[in-house]
Design a protein around this motif. Structure first.
Motif, PDB file in Angstrom:
ATOM      1  N   ILE A 231       0.851  -1.186   0.000  1.00 21.58           N
ATOM      2  CA  ILE A 231       0.000   0.000   0.000  1.00 21.58           C
ATOM      3  C   ILE A 231       0.890   1.240   0.000  1.00 21.58           C
ATOM      4  CG2 ILE A 231      -1.805   1.219   1.311  1.00 21.58           C
ATOM      5  CD1 ILE A 231      -2.674  -1.554   0.343  1.00 21.58           C
ATOM      6  N   THR A 232       0.619   2.166  -0.913  1.00 23.93           N
ATOM      7  CA  THR A 232       1.421   3.385  -0.973  1.00 23.93           C
ATOM      8  C   THR A 232       1.253   4.183   0.322  1.00 23.93           C
ATOM      9  OG1 THR A 232       0.916   3.401  -3.315  1.00 23.93           O
ATOM     10  CG2 THR A 232       1.928   5.390  -2.415  1.00 23.93           C
ATOM     11  N   GLY A 233       0.023   4.243   0.798  1.00 21.47           N
ATOM     12  CA  GLY A 233      -0.204   4.955   2.048  1.00 21.47           C
ATOM     13  C   GLY A 233      -1.656   4.888   2.454  1.00 21.47           C
ATOM     14  N   ALA A 234      -1.903   5.195   3.733  1.00 15.66           N
ATOM     15  CA  ALA A 234      -3.273   5.173   4.234  1.00 15.66           C
ATOM     16  C   ALA A 234      -3.711   6.576   4.620  1.00 15.66           C
ATOM     17  CB  ALA A 234      -3.364   4.261   5.452  1.00 15.66           C
ATOM     18  N   VAL A 235      -4.981   6.846   4.361  1.00 19.03           N
ATOM     19  CA  VAL A 235      -5.606   8.082   4.797  1.00 19.03           C
ATOM     20  C   VAL A 235      -6.512   7.699   5.962  1.00 19.03           C
ATOM     21  CG1 VAL A 235      -7.311   9.787   4.123  1.00 19.03           C
ATOM     22  CG2 VAL A 235      -5.524   9.136   2.514  1.00 19.03           C
ATOM     23  N   ILE A 236      -6.367   8.392   7.087  1.00 17.64           N
ATOM     24  CA  ILE A 236      -7.157   8.056   8.273  1.00 17.64           C
ATOM     25  C   ILE A 236      -8.301   9.051   8.416  1.00 17.64           C
ATOM     26  CG2 ILE A 236      -7.080   7.663  10.779  1.00 17.64           C
ATOM     27  CD1 ILE A 236      -5.183   5.869   9.130  1.00 17.64           C
ATOM     28  N   VAL A 237      -9.505   8.525   8.529  1.00 17.83           N
ATOM     29  CA  VAL A 237     -10.669   9.388   8.713  1.00 17.83           C
ATOM     30  C   VAL A 237     -11.094   9.328  10.166  1.00 17.83           C
ATOM     31  CG1 VAL A 237     -13.028   9.888   7.971  1.00 17.83           C
ATOM     32  CG2 VAL A 237     -11.406   8.858   6.366  1.00 17.83           C
ATOM     33  N   THR A 238     -11.356  10.503  10.745  1.00 19.51           N
ATOM     34  CA  THR A 238     -11.846  10.531  12.109  1.00 19.51           C
ATOM     35  C   THR A 238     -12.891  11.632  12.231  1.00 19.51           C
ATOM     36  OG1 THR A 238     -11.172  10.572  14.437  1.00 19.51           O
ATOM     37  CG2 THR A 238     -10.072  12.121  12.983  1.00 19.51           C
ATOM     38  N   THR A 239     -13.637  11.599  13.309  1.00 20.01           N
ATOM     39  CA  THR A 239     -14.540  12.714  13.626  1.00 20.01           C
ATOM     40  C   THR A 239     -13.963  13.386  14.875  1.00 20.01           C
ATOM     41  OG1 THR A 239     -15.924  11.118  14.813  1.00 20.01           O
ATOM     42  CG2 THR A 239     -16.612  11.704  12.598  1.00 20.01           C
ATOM     43  N   PRO A 240     -14.428  14.576  15.225  1.00 14.13           N
ATOM     44  CA  PRO A 240     -13.726  15.313  16.284  1.00 14.13           C
ATOM     45  C   PRO A 240     -13.882  14.752  17.700  1.00 14.13           C
ATOM     46  CG  PRO A 240     -15.106  16.765  14.935  1.00 14.13           C
ATOM     47  CD  PRO A 240     -15.463  15.375  14.585  1.00 14.13           C
ATOM     48  N   GLN A 241     -14.856  13.869  17.937  1.00 15.15           N
ATOM     49  CA  GLN A 241     -15.074  13.410  19.317  1.00 15.15           C
ATOM     50  C   GLN A 241     -13.916  12.590  19.839  1.00 15.15           C
ATOM     51  OE1 GLN A 241     -17.052  12.753  16.701  1.00 15.15           O
ATOM     52  NE2 GLN A 241     -19.161  12.408  17.320  1.00 15.15           N
ATOM     53  N   ASP A 242     -13.774  12.585  21.179  1.00 12.75           N
ATOM     54  CA  ASP A 242     -12.699  11.832  21.807  1.00 12.75           C
ATOM     55  C   ASP A 242     -12.810  10.325  21.578  1.00 12.75           C
ATOM     56  OD1 ASP A 242     -11.336  13.979  22.662  1.00 12.75           O
ATOM     57  OD2 ASP A 242     -12.206  14.015  24.672  1.00 12.75           O
ATOM     58  N   VAL A 243     -14.057   9.797  21.572  1.00 14.55           N
ATOM     59  CA  VAL A 243     -14.185   8.346  21.370  1.00 14.55           C
ATOM     60  C   VAL A 243     -13.707   7.954  19.989  1.00 14.55           C
ATOM     61  CG1 VAL A 243     -16.006   7.729  22.979  1.00 14.55           C
ATOM     62  CG2 VAL A 243     -16.624   8.626  20.749  1.00 14.55           C
ATOM     63  N   ALA A 244     -14.008   8.789  19.016  1.00 10.25           N
ATOM     64  CA  ALA A 244     -13.577   8.484  17.647  1.00 10.25           C
ATOM     65  C   ALA A 244     -12.053   8.542  17.584  1.00 10.25           C
ATOM     66  CB  ALA A 244     -14.187   9.479  16.668  1.00 10.25           C
ATOM     67  N   LEU A 245     -11.481   9.503  18.288  1.00 10.04           N
ATOM     68  CA  LEU A 245     -10.032   9.649  18.249  1.00 10.04           C
ATOM     69  C   LEU A 245      -9.339   8.449  18.884  1.00 10.04           C
ATOM     70  CD1 LEU A 245      -9.412  13.382  19.101  1.00 10.04           C
ATOM     71  CD2 LEU A 245      -9.156  12.196  16.931  1.00 10.04           C
ATOM     72  N   ALA A 246      -9.905   7.977  20.002  1.00 15.04           N
ATOM     73  CA  ALA A 246      -9.300   6.825  20.670  1.00 15.04           C
ATOM     74  C   ALA A 246      -9.302   5.624  19.724  1.00 15.04           C
ATOM     75  CB  ALA A 246     -10.075   6.507  21.944  1.00 15.04           C
ATOM     76  N   ASP A 247     -10.417   5.426  19.016  1.00 14.95           N
ATOM     77  CA  ASP A 247     -10.494   4.313  18.071  1.00 14.95           C
ATOM     78  C   ASP A 247      -9.559   4.532  16.886  1.00 14.95           C
ATOM     79  OD1 ASP A 247     -12.247   2.864  19.540  1.00 14.95           O
ATOM     80  OD2 ASP A 247     -14.040   3.511  18.446  1.00 14.95           O
ATOM     81  N   ALA A 248      -9.503   5.770  16.426  1.00 14.64           N
ATOM     82  CA  ALA A 248      -8.642   6.075  15.280  1.00 14.64           C
ATOM     83  C   ALA A 248      -7.189   5.785  15.632  1.00 14.64           C
ATOM     84  CB  ALA A 248      -8.803   7.533  14.859  1.00 14.64           C
ATOM     85  N   LYS A 249      -6.817   6.077  16.874  1.00 10.72           N
ATOM     86  CA  LYS A 249      -5.443   5.813  17.316  1.00 10.72           C
ATOM     87  C   LYS A 249      -5.133   4.321  17.208  1.00 10.72           C
ATOM     88  CE  LYS A 249      -5.219   8.645  20.986  1.00 10.72           C
ATOM     89  NZ  LYS A 249      -5.090   8.893  22.429  1.00 10.72           N
ATOM     90  N   LYS A 250      -6.115   3.493  17.584  1.00  8.00           N
ATOM     91  CA  LYS A 250      -5.932   2.035  17.489  1.00  8.00           C
ATOM     92  C   LYS A 250      -5.741   1.626  16.033  1.00  8.00           C
ATOM     93  CE  LYS A 250      -8.987   0.901  21.107  1.00  8.00           C
ATOM     94  NZ  LYS A 250     -10.387   0.550  21.245  1.00  8.00           N
TER      95      LYS A 250
END
Ligand SMILES: Nc1ncnc2c1ncn2[C@@H]1O[C@H](COP(=O)(O)OP(=O)(O)OP(=O)(O)O)[C@@H](O)[C@H]1O
Ligand SMILES: [Mg+2]
Length: 362
Positions: A231-250
């Motif tokens: 894969i050349t690279g990944a784009v990470i999508v998140t929403t501004p909430q903290d729960v989304a960020l915690a999951d995005a970090k994983k």
């Protein structure tokens, strides 16, 4: 004064490609120089048609000719591009594979993947889109292709699948091969085989970018895709909430694991703020502010931009015409900017990976 090719190259060697930090001549980006009296024309071969610095580079070239040779020269610059690649993507003809991922579900991966693909295409690139979400495919609905079946043929005992073309891009979804009314339980190995077939058994032709819409979380499909194809690279999508960020970090953590090692092209924050259609200048940060930027900083990747929460996105997604195609001012611009930033990041990574030697094939 007799203008010479050497003079032109000499002058243009003062123009730096701002992202790649080397001059255009060293990068072999100046080609087809023609001189006729005081008329000069040449091509600048950019690393992507979605280059956000196109205008800036053209102006710098004109200024260099005027400043280092003479303002009397009539300059015509042909801005063109040849999309770069760094390694064999494992899919013949495909130069770059972009994975769209998130930790949490429902944050807008499929919306981003579809509009990113269409944005890149609108900027002049050859684009494909794979919907690899076995459990909840989106492409059939978003592109108005429910019930569509790609043509398949046998060639020397091998199956060849023809991607469906719509709105100028090539599409395959796992949803084209399943019956939505008869959900079939998929076992791990079946999932893996089916997803690999979307890449390997399809006639993608020549593509600059193949965008892959991944399911939420970090499961079998992620492992299959990232370990089977570079894969050349990944784009990470998140929403501004903290729960989304915690999951995005994983999700990011998984991609950055040594055994997977997918470069992170950057973070996109979706549903950043709400803008009512009748008050387009008002922004309401209903889910908090700055979360996407925080995640980008945390993982050391660029922040690629924010997408507002607007009704037209979900309406157009459901109606089978992704929002980039609607000519909706705000969204059109938001997604084209993001497409440019993604293409820019790929060009930078490709140049670094190939040590700038063959940024533009000689
Ligand atoms: N910026 C936005 N404004 C309004 N609606 C949006 C926006 N982004 C996404 N949506 C809507 O939110 C829903 C979820 O979006 P989408 O399907 O793209 O998310 P996803 O991350 O792919 O979900 P999944 O995890 O299920 O694959 C869809 O109905 C979509 O139309
Ligand atoms: Mg999805």
């Amino acid at each position: 004064m007799q203008l010479s090719q050497e003079q032109v190259l000499q002058a243009l060697s003062n123009v730096e490609e701002p992202d790649l930090k080397k001059d255009l001549v060293t990068l072999n980006m100046i080609q087809d120089i023609h001189i006729d009296g005081n008329k000069l024309s040449f091509s600048v071969i950019l690393t992507t048609p979605a280059c956000p610095l196109k205008g800036l580079i053209e102006n710098a070239c004109r200024n260099a000719i005027s400043h280092f040779i003479s303002p009397e020269i009539e300059v015509s610059v042909n801005m063109t591009s040849r999309v770069t690649t760094q390694k064999n993507t494992g899919v013949p003809g495909v130069k770059n594979i972009i994975a769209v991922a998130s930790g949490k579900g429902g944050v807008g991966k499929s919306t981003v993947a579809a509009n990113l693909a269409l944005g890149l295409s609108a900027l002049g690139a050859k684009v494909g889109l794979i919907d690899a979400d076995i459990y909840g495919p989106s492409v059939p609905i978003m592109f108005g292709l429910e019930g569509a079946r790609p043509r398949a043929s046998q060639e020397n005992g091998k199956t060849r699948i023809e991607p469906i073309e719509k709105y100028g891009i090539k599409l395959l979804s796992i949803g084209f091969f399943t019956d939505p009314n008869q959900p079939v339980p998929w076992r791990g190995p079946m999932v893996s085989t089916a997803v690999k077939q979307l890449f390997n058994d399809a006639d993608w032709g020549d593509l600059d970018y193949l965008v892959v819409d991944l399911p939420p979380g970090t499961g079998d499909i992620h492992i299959t895709v990232t370990q089977s194809f570079p894969i050349t690279g990944a784009v990470i999508v998140t929403t501004p909430q903290d729960v989304a960020l915690a999951d995005a970090k994983k999700g990011v953590g998984m991609l950055m694991m040594e055994s997977i090692n997918v470069p992170i092209l950057g973070v996109i924050e979706n549903m950043s703020y709400f803008t009512p259609a009748e008050l387009p200048d008002n922004k309401y940060y209903i889910f908090g502010q700055g979360g996407g930027l925080k995640l980008a900083n945390l993982v050391g990747a660029p922040f690629l931009g924010e997408i507002p929460l607007v009704k037209s996105i979900s309406e157009s997604g459901d109606a089978g015409t992704p929002v980039v195609l609607n000519g909706d001012g705000i969204m059109d611009v938001a997604f084209k900017n993001i497409a440019e930033r993604v293409a820019q990041q790929i060009s930078i990574n490709n140049a670094k990976a190939t040590n700038y030697a063959d940024v533009i094939n000689r």
